[in-house]
Each structure stands twice: as structure tokens, then as C-alpha cells.
Design a protein around this motif. Sequence first.
Motif, PDB file in Angstrom:
ATOM      1  N   PRO A 163      14.058  -2.425 -10.394  1.00  0.00           N
ATOM      2  CA  PRO A 163      15.117  -3.233  -9.788  1.00  0.00           C
ATOM      3  C   PRO A 163      15.571  -2.619  -8.461  1.00  0.00           C
ATOM      4  CG  PRO A 163      15.577  -2.758 -12.110  1.00  0.00           C
ATOM      5  CD  PRO A 163      14.435  -1.880 -11.706  1.00  0.00           C
ATOM      6  N   GLY A 164      15.852  -3.471  -7.513  1.00  0.00           N
ATOM      7  CA  GLY A 164      16.312  -3.004  -6.211  1.00  0.00           C
ATOM      8  C   GLY A 164      15.221  -2.829  -5.183  1.00  0.00           C
ATOM      9  N   ALA A 165      13.964  -2.785  -5.612  1.00  0.00           N
ATOM     10  CA  ALA A 165      12.864  -2.644  -4.650  1.00  0.00           C
ATOM     11  C   ALA A 165      12.570  -3.986  -3.984  1.00  0.00           C
ATOM     12  CB  ALA A 165      11.613  -2.124  -5.348  1.00  0.00           C
ATOM     13  N   GLN A 166      12.064  -3.921  -2.764  1.00  0.00           N
ATOM     14  CA  GLN A 166      11.643  -5.121  -2.042  1.00  0.00           C
ATOM     15  C   GLN A 166      10.219  -5.446  -2.477  1.00  0.00           C
ATOM     16  OE1 GLN A 166      12.078  -4.478   2.175  1.00  0.00           O
ATOM     17  NE2 GLN A 166      14.128  -3.612   1.960  1.00  0.00           N
ATOM     18  N   VAL A 167      10.062  -6.458  -3.316  1.00  0.00           N
ATOM     19  CA  VAL A 167       8.762  -6.824  -3.869  1.00  0.00           C
ATOM     20  C   VAL A 167       8.311  -8.138  -3.236  1.00  0.00           C
ATOM     21  CG1 VAL A 167       7.444  -7.317  -5.953  1.00  0.00           C
ATOM     22  CG2 VAL A 167       9.315  -5.661  -6.031  1.00  0.00           C
ATOM     23  N   THR A 168       7.126  -8.126  -2.636  1.00  0.00           N
ATOM     24  CA  THR A 168       6.564  -9.311  -1.997  1.00  0.00           C
ATOM     25  C   THR A 168       5.253  -9.661  -2.677  1.00  0.00           C
ATOM     26  OG1 THR A 168       7.520  -8.629   0.118  1.00  0.00           O
ATOM     27  CG2 THR A 168       5.805 -10.321   0.179  1.00  0.00           C
ATOM     28  N   ALA A 169       5.106 -10.923  -3.072  1.00  0.00           N
ATOM     29  CA  ALA A 169       3.869 -11.383  -3.704  1.00  0.00           C
ATOM     30  C   ALA A 169       2.935 -11.928  -2.625  1.00  0.00           C
ATOM     31  CB  ALA A 169       4.156 -12.459  -4.741  1.00  0.00           C
ATOM     32  N   LEU A 170       1.801 -11.269  -2.448  1.00  0.00           N
ATOM     33  CA  LEU A 170       0.779 -11.710  -1.494  1.00  0.00           C
ATOM     34  C   LEU A 170      -0.552 -11.769  -2.240  1.00  0.00           C
ATOM     35  CD1 LEU A 170       1.604  -9.658   1.734  1.00  0.00           C
ATOM     36  CD2 LEU A 170       2.067 -12.059   1.282  1.00  0.00           C
ATOM     37  N   PRO A 171      -0.968 -12.949  -2.704  1.00  0.00           N
ATOM     38  CA  PRO A 171      -2.209 -13.030  -3.487  1.00  0.00           C
ATOM     39  C   PRO A 171      -3.424 -12.687  -2.636  1.00  0.00           C
ATOM     40  CG  PRO A 171      -1.409 -15.209  -2.916  1.00  0.00           C
ATOM     41  CD  PRO A 171      -0.339 -14.255  -2.495  1.00  0.00           C
ATOM     42  N   ASN A 172      -4.520 -12.428  -3.312  1.00  0.00           N
ATOM     43  CA  ASN A 172      -5.760 -12.162  -2.598  1.00  0.00           C
ATOM     44  C   ASN A 172      -6.250 -13.434  -1.906  1.00  0.00           C
ATOM     45  OD1 ASN A 172      -5.850  -9.506  -3.367  1.00  0.00           O
ATOM     46  ND2 ASN A 172      -7.109  -9.890  -5.181  1.00  0.00           N
ATOM     47  N   GLY A 173      -7.132 -13.244  -0.964  1.00  0.00           N
ATOM     48  CA  GLY A 173      -7.729 -14.386  -0.277  1.00  0.00           C
ATOM     49  C   GLY A 173      -9.170 -14.579  -0.689  1.00  0.00           C
ATOM     50  N   ILE A 174      -9.765 -15.606  -0.118  1.00  0.00           N
ATOM     51  CA  ILE A 174     -11.171 -15.912  -0.377  1.00  0.00           C
ATOM     52  C   ILE A 174     -11.846 -16.140   0.966  1.00  0.00           C
ATOM     53  CG2 ILE A 174     -12.795 -17.511  -1.473  1.00  0.00           C
ATOM     54  CD1 ILE A 174     -10.649 -18.199  -3.483  1.00  0.00           C
ATOM     55  N   ASP A 175     -13.017 -15.557   1.119  1.00  0.00           N
ATOM     56  CA  ASP A 175     -13.779 -15.761   2.343  1.00  0.00           C
ATOM     57  C   ASP A 175     -14.154 -17.236   2.468  1.00  0.00           C
ATOM     58  OD1 ASP A 175     -15.738 -15.735   4.403  1.00  0.00           O
ATOM     59  OD2 ASP A 175     -16.090 -13.605   3.996  1.00  0.00           O
ATOM     60  N   ARG A 176     -13.998 -17.782   3.691  1.00  0.00           N
ATOM     61  CA  ARG A 176     -14.311 -19.199   3.895  1.00  0.00           C
ATOM     62  C   ARG A 176     -15.767 -19.512   3.573  1.00  0.00           C
ATOM     63  NH1 ARG A 176     -10.127 -21.914   3.148  1.00  0.00           N
ATOM     64  NH2 ARG A 176      -9.706 -20.005   1.966  1.00  0.00           N
ATOM     65  N   ALA A 177     -16.622 -18.493   3.605  1.00  0.00           N
ATOM     66  CA  ALA A 177     -18.037 -18.737   3.307  1.00  0.00           C
ATOM     67  C   ALA A 177     -18.242 -19.170   1.864  1.00  0.00           C
ATOM     68  CB  ALA A 177     -18.857 -17.485   3.592  1.00  0.00           C
ATOM     69  N   ALA A 178     -17.336 -18.804   0.961  1.00  0.00           N
ATOM     70  CA  ALA A 178     -17.473 -19.184  -0.439  1.00  0.00           C
ATOM     71  C   ALA A 178     -17.369 -20.694  -0.619  1.00  0.00           C
ATOM     72  CB  ALA A 178     -16.410 -18.472  -1.277  1.00  0.00           C
ATOM     73  N   PHE A 179     -16.544 -21.352   0.199  1.00  0.00           N
ATOM     74  CA  PHE A 179     -16.351 -22.787   0.050  1.00  0.00           C
ATOM     75  C   PHE A 179     -17.558 -23.580   0.537  1.00  0.00           C
ATOM     76  CE2 PHE A 179     -12.101 -21.051   0.076  1.00  0.00           C
ATOM     77  CZ  PHE A 179     -11.452 -21.792  -0.897  1.00  0.00           C
ATOM     78  N   GLY A 210       2.937 -13.099 -11.139  1.00  0.00           N
ATOM     79  CA  GLY A 210       3.217 -12.462 -12.422  1.00  0.00           C
ATOM     80  C   GLY A 210       3.411 -10.968 -12.279  1.00  0.00           C
ATOM     81  N   LEU A 211       2.565 -10.332 -11.481  1.00  0.00           N
ATOM     82  CA  LEU A 211       2.699  -8.902 -11.253  1.00  0.00           C
ATOM     83  C   LEU A 211       3.980  -8.598 -10.474  1.00  0.00           C
ATOM     84  CD1 LEU A 211       1.335  -6.183 -11.697  1.00  0.00           C
ATOM     85  CD2 LEU A 211       0.073  -6.527  -9.578  1.00  0.00           C
ATOM     86  N   ALA A 212       4.344  -9.475  -9.544  1.00  0.00           N
ATOM     87  CA  ALA A 212       5.590  -9.273  -8.806  1.00  0.00           C
ATOM     88  C   ALA A 212       6.789  -9.330  -9.734  1.00  0.00           C
ATOM     89  CB  ALA A 212       5.718 -10.326  -7.709  1.00  0.00           C
ATOM     90  N   ALA A 213       6.782 -10.261 -10.685  1.00  0.00           N
ATOM     91  CA  ALA A 213       7.884 -10.342 -11.645  1.00  0.00           C
ATOM     92  C   ALA A 213       7.955  -9.080 -12.502  1.00  0.00           C
ATOM     93  CB  ALA A 213       7.706 -11.577 -12.520  1.00  0.00           C
ATOM     94  N   GLU A 214       6.806  -8.546 -12.881  1.00  0.00           N
ATOM     95  CA  GLU A 214       6.793  -7.312 -13.674  1.00  0.00           C
ATOM     96  C   GLU A 214       7.333  -6.141 -12.865  1.00  0.00           C
ATOM     97  OE1 GLU A 214       5.935  -4.743 -16.941  1.00  0.00           O
ATOM     98  OE2 GLU A 214       6.261  -6.898 -16.721  1.00  0.00           O
ATOM     99  N   LEU A 215       6.987  -6.084 -11.583  1.00  0.00           N
ATOM    100  CA  LEU A 215       7.495  -5.012 -10.730  1.00  0.00           C
ATOM    101  C   LEU A 215       9.008  -5.122 -10.557  1.00  0.00           C
ATOM    102  CD1 LEU A 215       4.759  -4.892  -7.944  1.00  0.00           C
ATOM    103  CD2 LEU A 215       5.209  -3.152  -9.662  1.00  0.00           C
ATOM    104  N   ARG A 216       9.517  -6.324 -10.377  1.00  0.00           N
ATOM    105  CA  ARG A 216      10.965  -6.484 -10.234  1.00  0.00           C
ATOM    106  C   ARG A 216      11.696  -6.092 -11.503  1.00  0.00           C
ATOM    107  NH1 ARG A 216       9.099 -11.567  -7.864  1.00  0.00           N
ATOM    108  NH2 ARG A 216       9.099 -11.340  -5.572  1.00  0.00           N
ATOM    109  N   ARG A 217      11.057  -6.309 -12.638  1.00  0.00           N
ATOM    110  CA  ARG A 217      11.681  -5.906 -13.901  1.00  0.00           C
ATOM    111  C   ARG A 217      11.693  -4.386 -14.055  1.00  0.00           C
ATOM    112  NH1 ARG A 217      10.346  -4.342 -18.877  1.00  0.00           N
ATOM    113  NH2 ARG A 217       8.111  -4.357 -18.392  1.00  0.00           N
ATOM    114  N   ARG A 218      10.595  -3.753 -13.675  1.00  0.00           N
ATOM    115  CA  ARG A 218      10.498  -2.299 -13.836  1.00  0.00           C
ATOM    116  C   ARG A 218      11.194  -1.525 -12.728  1.00  0.00           C
ATOM    117  NH1 ARG A 218       4.535  -0.320 -15.785  1.00  0.00           N
ATOM    118  NH2 ARG A 218       3.957  -2.072 -17.125  1.00  0.00           N
TER     119      ARG A 218
END
Length: 887
Positions: free
Chosen positions: A675-691, A665-673
Motif C-alpha cells: 500500500p502507498g506505492a505508485q503501481v502502474t499497469a503496463l501490459p506486454n506488447g506484441i510485434d506487428r509482424a505477428a498479426f 491482476g498483478l497490479a492489484a496484487e502489488l497494491r494489496r501487498r
Amino acid sequence: MPATQTTAGGSRTNADSPPQLRTSRAAAALTCATLLAGAGNYGLSLLMVHLLAPAEYVRYATASNVLLAVGTFAGATMPALVTRELADRPHGPVQRARGVRLCLRTAGVYALICAAGACAACATYAGPALTAAVAAAAVLLWTNATGAGLLQSRQDFGRLAVLWPAEAAVRAVASLAFLFVGRSSAGAVAGIAAGAAATAGAAFLSDRRPLPCRTPSAPHRPPPGPAGGGPATGRRAPWRRAASIGGAQALMCLLPSLDVVVATAVRSGSPELAPYQALLVLARVPLYAATALAAVLLPQLATTPVTTQPAASASTPTAHERIDRTPVHRALRLHWAAALTITVAVVTCPRPLLALVVPPSYAGSAALLLPLGIAGVAAATLTVTATVFLAWGPLRQQIRLLAAACPAGALLYAATAGQPVRLAWSAALLTTVTAAASLVLAGRRIASPLWRTAAAWCATAAAVACVLYALRGHTALWCLAVLALAATAPAAVRDRQPTRTQGPLRVLHLAFEDPRSPGAGGGSVRTHEVNRRLASYGVEVTAVCAPWPGPGCTPTVHDGVRYLPLPGRLGPLNRSGTLCRLAYFCAVLAGLWRLIRRMDPDLVVEDFAAPFSSVCVPWLTRRPVVGVVQWLAAAEKTEQYGLPFHLVERLGLRSHSRLVAVSEGLAAELRRRRPGAQVTALPNGIDRAAFTAPAGAAREHVLYLGRLETSSKGLDLLLRAYASAAPRTTCDLLIAGDGPDAETARSLARKLGVEGRTRWLGRVEGAVRYALLAGARLVCVPSRYETFGLVAAEALATRTPVLAFDIPNVRDLVTDAVGVRVPPEDVRAYGDALADLAADPARCRRLGRAGPATVAHLDWDAVARAQLALYERAVGRERNEDAGRAQ
């Protein structure tokens, strides 16, 4: 000079690479020496304004300008001639002695010609004493220039940096001594001769130590022809070269002084020209700096490799030559940054400050500063671009250009000599047109459109000048603006270093938040989790963060990542967290160039942070920059504080071309604001210890975990909702974390009557954090705004359902299968949902069991590898072996 060698393919390489101009101590030393010498000469001129009668000062100023032209001519001609002559000879003592004798004979011929011309120029108003002083000074200036050339040929810029201010000091002392004896302009001019004589003697004495001989296997470069290109043979070749270089430099040095010479001759030394001449000295400061820059640039260009291979096309510099244009671009960037900064400050100088350096009657002619400043920058540009032709030729193009400009200027100045303002604008027009033509010719010589870069610099300077002009009525604000301009100007000339193909990738991460700081949120968690994995792959990461009040705010290395608070010391201001955060942004704006110079990173990463989002880091450096966007809500901060933070955010987005978003969602907002920038969506991760965190047996409490803050995290909404649900549930509310609104939240809990049902746990980390999440019946995420929702994702990984508002980015995580969403900021609906879930443990267990599968793809290792790949693409480097093995 370093020995040159010829390769089998016919190309020249240097045994020792020339120093980098942008960080060269020689360039810095000579620039400072020129400024000191220029300040000394200007101070002497101002002193003469007060010590001499107006008529005597006009004679002195005119003679000084004539001698300035002679000295500039000599300083531009002889060092170039000496450098070229000695570079083209084997470095044995006999050959060097012959070259020096030839240069001295050439200097003598030029000195006699210039002395005669200077005396003729002053003949209409100078008496015998002044004429004799001018002639002696002209001869000694040429001798002094030859001595400077000997030091320049050795690249002994340290001694040059000492001799130039020393000459100004000797000149000032001698001028004052002669002045008090005779009280005339002749005595003041005699001081110029004394200064030149003293420094010439020092230069020749310091050049007596022997040079190492050139090895037989290192043949010297064939000497250039008369026009600066191609071989020259015969006994007359050095004289032809001297005539060619001298003719070009004579015309170039005559052009900046032609207005004063012509106007003074036409008006017979009228005192009305005194303000024009006094302000002209101030406007010519960039010319002094350009002279120092050219002195460093010429030996570097003379030793720059020129590969003699077939050209790829006819558009290359010459048919069989490929030139390294990098030193030229460095020199011009440095020149424009310094010259335009100085000129903008001079042109917009408030009247009270101007009156401190010139008499009040002269300050009334401040309208002359704008055209004179333009002419000064153009003349300085001519000085720098002429070095290209001196080193690489051909000179005939430059000679033709200047030969056409000088007669045209003489006619134009003669027509406008009666009105100083028109004379100044005529000088600005002619010099600017000539400098622009020289830039075009130099750009063709190195196959690079230099005029486009010059146009961009001039447009920026014009915009800055408009701002400073608007502040002229407020002297204090004007001074602060000029100091800010001077602090940020060096960033414009920082070079992008060549990518290192060997050695680790170096990353300077402007992370804003240290994970150790009070109130640090999910953004700092992401920064550290990614950076510590990059460090394990062999990447050198330095994270620059805002300082915070209290203990522990010190530079440290944690999990292989170096954390550096910026600024390191704030004194009493360090007691305020808000001031610490603002000081961080100020330190980045003013000191990023210094950090880059010290750490030499391959890549700069900027984390967007409240309240500005970005501070336009890509415009502050020439290194590749990647923006990591975890926060994009400056509009809310604008509504909260009434300050235009959203405008700064808009500029920051415009400055970035590579962006990383932590959600789709944030990547789509960045592409709208953006245009022409290289926008890559990389979500946060979770430590394996949480599972694998063990679930609590009872799960009898409701949990809030995160930063104690109301404007975005909505802790106030949660307390109000829990107050409405408390009579309907036996679950207590546990609040874990710290932040700026902790006391406000405690007060609100007391006011709502839930203080006894609320437990404040403070900050929790690591295994304790995951155990706390796994032991809750329900995790509350009452945020008004989220870019990802790390706490919600971690709760789902521990098999705990989530209650949240239905807002962007959170709704992607908290689906109906794993939690409950209610309308944004609907406190009643949130309280009802909290009471219903807390009263239904079976439903909570059912929702919780579905959670781990929905977030199993969120893996910090995968995020770190993807971000490293993006970094390597940004710097044009292939993936390193360590990262490949980790992958």
C-alpha cells in the motif's frame, strides 16, 4: 583556491566549482592516509605495550594522549585559521607572505601555551626528560599544523595524503631509535617530536612555489568577525579570529581526551588504566577518519556560494543568507558510513581476533569497547559538525556548548575514575549528548534537521551490531559478515546526481535475463522490446544480466541496447547456470554502487526475478528506482526449495515506491501487498509482424512454445495430457524452446510413450516464431503460474486458438471466444479438451479468427512510450523532444 566573484545582485559565485566530496580523490586520498597514519600510530602503541614496562607504558600512553589532544587541537585550529586568513586576502605574493607570517606568530603563541599546559598535565608522574620531550613535541606539532594549513589553503590534498603517513613512519622509526638508546617513555615521546619536525619542514618547502595573482575584477570576500560571522576590521581582527577559532577547537579537542587526563591525574598514573588506554586507541579510529574528512570539507565550505538575498522566512539560517547545505550532508553521510562501520566491527570483535592486536590481559577488558566505541563516534561527529561553524559561523554557540560540557565531564570523570567501566560509560554519555546538541545547532545553522538522519544511521548500526554480536562465537562467519558490511557500506553514501536537463536520459536496467541466454522467457522479450525502442528515442540503456554457461556470454550492443553480464568472470563456477544466477544477485548487492559510479545513470530499473523477486535495490542507491514486476511467486519457490525466498520478496516490495506491473491482476496484487506505492499497469506488447504472419495450409499439429521448465510453465502437465489424448488425435506435438528441464521433459516423453509423436524444435525467434504459431492448429499454454502470458497473446495475434489452465492473468487473455480453459492442473480435463479441439478444425478456425481483435491493443510502441513517460516522471524530467516526436 578558486577566485570568487561578486555578481550584480550581491551574490558570490566561484569561478571554479568545488570538487564533489562523494567522489573526490582528495577525500579518498586523505581518508586512506589517515587510516594508514592511524594504523601506524596504533601499531607503534601496541609495540610500546610489549617494549615498555607497565609503569613506563602508562606514562607514555598518558603523554601520547595529551599530545594527541595538542595535535588534534593544532590540526583543527591552524588549517582553519590559515585557510580563512589566506582566503580573505588577495592572492598576491606579498599579501600571502603577510598572512603566513601572521599565522606563524599565532601558532607560536598557541604552541607555548599548549606546551606549558601539556607539561603541567604530566607533572605529577613525568621526570625532566619526559617533560622536555612533551614540550618539544607540542611546539613542533603546532608548526606542523601550520605547514599542513598552507597546503590545505591551496587544496593540495595530494601532498597532505603523503605527509600524514610519512609523519607516522618517521615517528615510529625515531621512537624506536630513541627507545633502544634510553629504554624510557621519554625517548618514545621524542619520536613524536621528530615526526612532526620532519613533515613540517617538508610542508613549508613544498609551499614555496608562487601563486597566481587574483584578477582586479575579482574582489575578495570580506573577512568574518570574531565569532565567525560578519565583517571584522582593525589590526586586532585576525587575533580575535584566531582566539575565537582556537578557543572553540581547544574545548572540542579537550573533550575526547578529558576522561584519560582526569582519570590518570586522579589515580596518579595507575597501571590499572593500561587496558582502558590501549582499547581507547582502537575505538578512536573514526576520529582519525573524521579529521581527514574535515580537512577536505573546510575549503569546500569556504568556497561554497552564499547568496545575500532577503530570506523567505525567519526560519532560514540568517536574516539575509541562503546556504548550500549539500556539502554538509555529503560529509555527514560519509562520516557516519565509515565511522559506524568501523565501530560496529570493533565493538563486536571476537575475543580470538582481539587477542591478536592487544595482549591477552588487555583483551579481557573487551567490555570497555562498546562505550569507548560510542564515545569515539560521537567525538568524530563533533569534529565534522565543528567545520560548519568554522566555515560559516557563528562560533559562540559551539563555544558555549563545549564550555559547559568540559567542566561537567571533569567532575563526572573524577567521580568514576576508580572503575574503568563506569568511566567509559560516562565518556560515552557525555560525548554523545554533546555531539547531539552540536548536530541540533548545526542543523539550525543550515536549516536542516541533521539529528533525524543521525538517529536513522545509529538505529541501522545498532541492528547490524546485534547481528554481528550474535556471530561472535563463529569467527569465520563474523569475518564474512564484516566483509559484506564493508562491501555494501559505500552504497549508503552514493549521491543522487542532479538531473541533467541537457543530454540523453541514462537508464541502468537490472534485467537479470539476457534474451540471448538459454531458457530466456517472456520477461527478457519485454525488456528488450521496450529498451530497443527507448534507445531509438535517444535514451542510453545499459541492461545488466546474469551470465550463462557456454559461448556468447560477452558484453554486446544489440539494437542500440548495451548488454553487460554481471559478474563478467566466474571461472569454473561459470559451468553452472544456477551458480551464475546466484552470482548475479550477489554482484548486484555488492557492486551496484560501483556500477552507478562508473555509468552515472539518471535512473535504475530493477526487473523482479526468481527466486527472490527483488534484492531491495532502492535501499542500495540514492538514485531513483523503478521496479518492473513480471514475476511474483517467491512463495512457490519457498515451497519448492524450503528456503525463505518469500521473506526476501516481502522486503523487496517494501523497499520499492514505484512499480510497473505487466497485468491488471498483478497490479492489484502489488497494491494489496505494498500500500502507498505508485503501481502502474503496463501490459506486454506484441510485434506487428505477428498479426501479418501467413497461416499454414494444413494446421495439423499442436504446439508448445516457451521455456522448457516444469515448475511454472507446466511442461510435465502438457506431456501427461498429450499422452492421454494421443490415441484420439492424429496431431503431433511440437515443442519449441530451450530451458533447464529439457532433458527431464524428454525422459518423461519416453516414459509416457509419446516420444515418437513429439518433435523438439529448439529455440525459435523472429519470423520463424510467428510462422510456427500461425501454422499450428492449437497452441497449448499449460502454465501453473503466469504474470501475463506473452505466448498466448502472440498465438491469438496469429489467429491460432489457445488451450490453457484457468489461472489468473491468463484468463484475461484466453476468453471463451478465442480459446478453451480447464481447471488448474487438471491433466485429464486438459487432455480431453486437447483431443476435442484437435479433432474439430472448423472450431479452431472459428476461435482463431476472433483472436487478433482481442489483442490488437497490445502494442510495443505504446508500451515503450508509456514506460518512458514513467521514467521521466521518476527523475523529474520533462519528456524529451525525440520521445515526443516518436509519440
